[in-house]
Design a protein around this motif. Sequence first.
Motif, short mmCIF file in Angstrom:
data_model
loop_
_atom_site.label_atom_id
_atom_site.label_comp_id
_atom_site.label_asym_id
_atom_site.label_seq_id
_atom_site.Cartn_x
_atom_site.Cartn_y
_atom_site.Cartn_z
N PHE A 440 0.89 -1.02 0.06
CA PHE A 440 0.11 0.11 -0.02
C PHE A 440 0.98 1.06 -0.03
O PHE A 440 1.53 1.56 1.13
CB PHE A 440 -0.96 -0.18 1.29
CG PHE A 440 -1.96 1.13 0.94
CD1 PHE A 440 -2.67 1.28 0.02
CD2 PHE A 440 -2.14 1.87 2.30
CE1 PHE A 440 -3.83 2.14 0.19
CE2 PHE A 440 -3.20 2.88 2.30
CZ PHE A 440 -4.09 2.95 1.03
N GLU A 441 0.96 1.86 -1.09
CA GLU A 441 2.05 3.09 -1.29
C GLU A 441 1.29 4.38 -1.81
O GLU A 441 0.18 4.27 -2.53
CB GLU A 441 3.08 2.67 -2.33
CG GLU A 441 3.78 1.51 -2.16
CD GLU A 441 4.84 1.08 -2.99
OE1 GLU A 441 4.70 1.49 -4.20
OE2 GLU A 441 5.78 0.34 -2.65
N VAL A 442 1.75 5.36 -1.38
CA VAL A 442 1.14 6.72 -1.83
C VAL A 442 2.56 7.59 -2.22
O VAL A 442 3.58 7.71 -1.79
CB VAL A 442 0.76 7.61 -0.61
CG1 VAL A 442 0.31 8.91 -0.92
CG2 VAL A 442 -0.58 6.73 -0.07
N GLU A 443 2.05 8.00 -3.67
CA GLU A 443 3.07 8.87 -4.37
C GLU A 443 2.49 10.17 -4.64
O GLU A 443 1.53 10.34 -5.12
CB GLU A 443 3.44 8.16 -5.66
CG GLU A 443 4.63 8.82 -6.41
CD GLU A 443 4.79 8.29 -7.83
OE1 GLU A 443 5.65 8.68 -8.60
OE2 GLU A 443 4.28 7.09 -8.04
N ALA A 444 3.26 11.08 -4.12
CA ALA A 444 2.93 12.76 -4.24
C ALA A 444 3.01 13.16 -5.61
O ALA A 444 4.31 12.84 -6.16
CB ALA A 444 3.53 13.68 -3.24
N LEU A 445 2.25 13.66 -6.28
CA LEU A 445 2.30 13.92 -7.82
C LEU A 445 2.31 15.70 -7.88
O LEU A 445 2.70 16.03 -9.06
CB LEU A 445 1.23 13.55 -8.64
CG LEU A 445 1.04 12.15 -8.53
CD1 LEU A 445 -0.08 11.52 -9.37
CD2 LEU A 445 2.24 11.27 -9.15
N GLY A 446 2.10 16.19 -6.82
CA GLY A 446 2.20 17.93 -6.73
C GLY A 446 0.68 18.37 -6.79
O GLY A 446 -0.10 17.57 -7.41
N ALA A 447 0.54 19.40 -6.38
CA ALA A 447 -0.73 20.17 -6.47
C ALA A 447 -1.78 19.38 -5.72
O ALA A 447 -2.98 19.21 -6.20
CB ALA A 447 -1.29 20.21 -7.83
N ASP A 448 -1.30 18.93 -4.53
CA ASP A 448 -2.06 17.90 -3.59
C ASP A 448 -2.76 16.77 -4.27
O ASP A 448 -3.61 16.15 -3.57
CB ASP A 448 -3.22 18.77 -3.10
CG ASP A 448 -2.57 20.19 -2.28
OD1 ASP A 448 -1.77 19.77 -1.41
OD2 ASP A 448 -3.19 21.03 -2.13
N LEU A 449 -2.17 16.14 -5.47
CA LEU A 449 -2.41 14.96 -5.92
C LEU A 449 -1.62 13.90 -5.45
O LEU A 449 -0.48 14.08 -5.27
CB LEU A 449 -2.50 15.16 -7.32
CG LEU A 449 -3.50 16.13 -7.94
CD1 LEU A 449 -3.39 16.18 -9.71
CD2 LEU A 449 -5.02 15.77 -7.86
N PHE A 450 -2.14 12.71 -5.36
CA PHE A 450 -1.49 11.55 -4.96
C PHE A 450 -2.04 10.36 -5.73
O PHE A 450 -2.98 10.27 -5.85
CB PHE A 450 -1.77 11.36 -3.21
CG PHE A 450 -1.13 12.30 -2.60
CD1 PHE A 450 0.10 12.36 -2.13
CD2 PHE A 450 -2.09 13.60 -2.13
CE1 PHE A 450 0.71 13.37 -1.14
CE2 PHE A 450 -1.74 14.60 -1.50
CZ PHE A 450 -0.30 14.43 -0.99
N LYS A 451 -0.87 9.50 -6.19
CA LYS A 451 -1.19 8.32 -6.68
C LYS A 451 -1.22 7.18 -5.61
O LYS A 451 -0.25 7.07 -4.90
CB LYS A 451 -0.18 7.91 -7.96
CG LYS A 451 -0.38 6.45 -8.25
CD LYS A 451 0.83 6.14 -9.31
CE LYS A 451 0.58 4.72 -9.61
NZ LYS A 451 1.88 4.38 -10.74
N VAL A 452 -2.20 6.49 -5.29
CA VAL A 452 -2.32 5.67 -4.27
C VAL A 452 -2.50 4.07 -4.67
O VAL A 452 -3.11 3.80 -6.03
CB VAL A 452 -3.75 5.87 -3.47
CG1 VAL A 452 -3.82 4.52 -2.36
CG2 VAL A 452 -3.66 6.90 -2.83
N SER A 453 -1.54 3.26 -4.58
CA SER A 453 -1.60 1.85 -5.20
C SER A 453 -1.52 0.73 -3.97
O SER A 453 -1.02 0.91 -3.05
CB SER A 453 -0.18 1.87 -6.23
OG SER A 453 0.80 2.23 -5.37
N ALA A 454 -2.04 -0.44 -4.51
CA ALA A 454 -2.20 -1.33 -3.57
C ALA A 454 -2.17 -2.60 -4.24
O ALA A 454 -2.52 -2.66 -5.39
CB ALA A 454 -3.43 -1.52 -2.82
N VAL A 455 -1.51 -3.74 -3.53
CA VAL A 455 -1.76 -5.05 -4.03
C VAL A 455 -2.47 -5.89 -3.03
O VAL A 455 -2.07 -6.19 -1.94
CB VAL A 455 -0.27 -5.56 -4.44
CG1 VAL A 455 -0.17 -7.19 -4.72
CG2 VAL A 455 0.50 -4.87 -5.44
#
Length: 558
Positions: A440-455
Motif C-alpha cells: 500500500f503506497e502513496v506517491e505525491a504528484l504535486g498540486a495536492d494530488l496523490f497516486k495510491v496503489s495497492a496489491v
Amino acid sequence: MAKVDIAFDTYYDYEAMTGHLQALAAAYPELAKLSSIGKSHRGRDVWLMEITNPKTGPGTEKPGFYIDAQIHAEEHATSATALYGIWYMLTNYGTDEEVTRLLDAQVFYVIPRINPDGAELSLQEPYHPWCGNGRYLPGEDRIEGLIPQDVNGDGYIVNMRVPDPTGEWKKSERDPRLMVQREPGEEGGEYFRVYPEGLIRNFDGVHVKIEQQQDGNMNRNFPINWSPREYGSGDYPFSEPEAMAMGRLVLDHPNICGMCAYHTHGGIILRPSMLKYDAEMSPRDLALYKDIGGVGTRLTGYPVISTYEDFTPDKTKGRHGSLKDWVYEELGIICFSTELWDMERTAGVDKKGYMNLGPRDADTQQKVFDWVLDNVGDKGFRDWEAFDHPQLGPVEVGGMVYIWSYRNPPGKLLEEICHNNTLFNLRHAAAAPQVKIDKFEVEALGADLFKVSAVVANHGYLPTNLSDVAVENKVAKPVTISLDLENAKLIINPQTQDLGNLAGRNERKFTYSNWGPQWSPTAKPVEWLVKATGPGAKVTAVAVSQKGGTHRVSHELA
C-alpha cells in the motif's frame, strides 16, 4: 496450567456438558462466547461456542470454521471430541503457535451437541439403540411390529435369539455365545431367528414385523435432494428445530469456509458426493478434498473415501438430505463427515470394506468378541439369558451392546481419538483463504494530488471462491477493495474495485507445464488518484473477501 480441567475418558450428560461449556466460557472470556442457537423439541438449549481473539478483529471479518457433533443421539464420542476441541484451543492459546495463529486470524463455530434430547435418552438405561431427536420417546413412532424394550429388566436392549428350524443363525462352534450365519444348503442343526429385544404390537403369531424409525435422523433433514422416503428425514427440509438452527447458523455466517460434522463409527473421513460418482464431480474440487483429506489420514489414520462410491452398498439407494452435501453442493463449502472410532480395526480385524452391515464371519466375530470382553466387559456384551417371552415363547436375551462397543470407544481410548481429530480440524481450518493487502503506497504528484496503489493477495491454500461448485452456483462473492478517504476526495477510478476471485496455493501443485493446469492470479494490483482537501488527509484501503477475511491498511497523504 489449564484453568478448566475436564476428564476426556467419559461421556457427559446434558447438565455436565452445559457446565463444562459455561466454565470454559467464564474462564476464557477474551476468547470464547457461549450462546444458544435454538431449542430442542423438549426445550433444551443447542449450545454454540464461538472462539476467536476479538482484539484482532470481529469474527465476522475472519475466515470461519464450523464443527458440529452428535446429530445422532447415540454418537457420544462425537460430542466428547467437539468439547475436547473447544478445550484444546482455549487452553493452548498463547503457548501453541498454530492455535494462537488460528484464533488470531480466524473464528471457530462449534456445536458440541446438536441433538441434546436424543443424547440424554441414549445415556440412560436401558440404552436404546435408536433415540431419534426427542420428537418421540423411543418406540412412540412405531405403529406396529416389534417395539424395542428391555424385556428382561437388566438395563440393556440387545437381541433375542429364538429357536426356529427355518432360522438364519446358529451358535458358533468356537463359542456358543456368538451367532454365525447358517450356510446355504445347511440342514440338520440347531437354528435361530435373531431379533432386537422387545415386544410385538399387533402380532399375528407368525411374522415379526420391524418398522424403520421415523424419528430424528436429522442428517436427512437438509435441503439437498431431500426425500420423504429417507427414514427420519422429517416432514420437510429443516422441519426439525435443531436442523433449522444449524442451517440458520451456516447461512447467517457466510464467512464459514470449512466444516466438519462428527459421526460414529467406522474410522473413516467421508467426502462428497452422496449421489454422484467421482467422475461427475469437478476435478479441481475432488483434488481439494483428496489433498485436505490426506492430511486427515496422516493425523488420524482414517482413510478418506467417497460417500457414494465407497460407502453406499446399493447404488440405486443413494442417501439424501445430508448436511455435508447441502453445504458443498449448494454453498460450495469444503465439508467432511468424520466417522470416529473403528472397533473392528482396533480389535485386529483385516477390514475388507467400509460399509459392513454383516453378516460377519466367525473369525471376525471372535476377534471382536474377545476384544469387547477384555476392554468393555459386560457393558459391551451381555451373556445370553433365558426368558419366557409373552409372544415368542422361550427365547434367550443377550449379545453385543452396540452403543458401547461399535458406536463408541471405551473411555481409556477416547482422548487420543479426540486429540487426533482436533488436530485435523485445525489443519483443515488453516487451509482457509487469507486475503491481505501486501503493498500500500502513496506517491505525491504535486498540486495536492496523490497516486495510491495497492496489491491484494490471497495467502491461503484455498481460493477465495473455495470451490468450482461455488462459482457454478453463483454464490462465490468477489474480493473487493475500497478506499476510505479523510480530508481527501477521489479523482480517478471507482472507490470500490471488484477483483474477482483470487487463486490459492492448491492450484500450483506442480511446477509450470504447458500440459498442466494453467495458473490463475493469487494477487492483483489496484490504483486510485486522490486529492488532499485539508490538513491530516488520510486514506485507508479495506480489502474484503467473504471467505478470506477483511484487511485494512492506512496511509497519510503527506
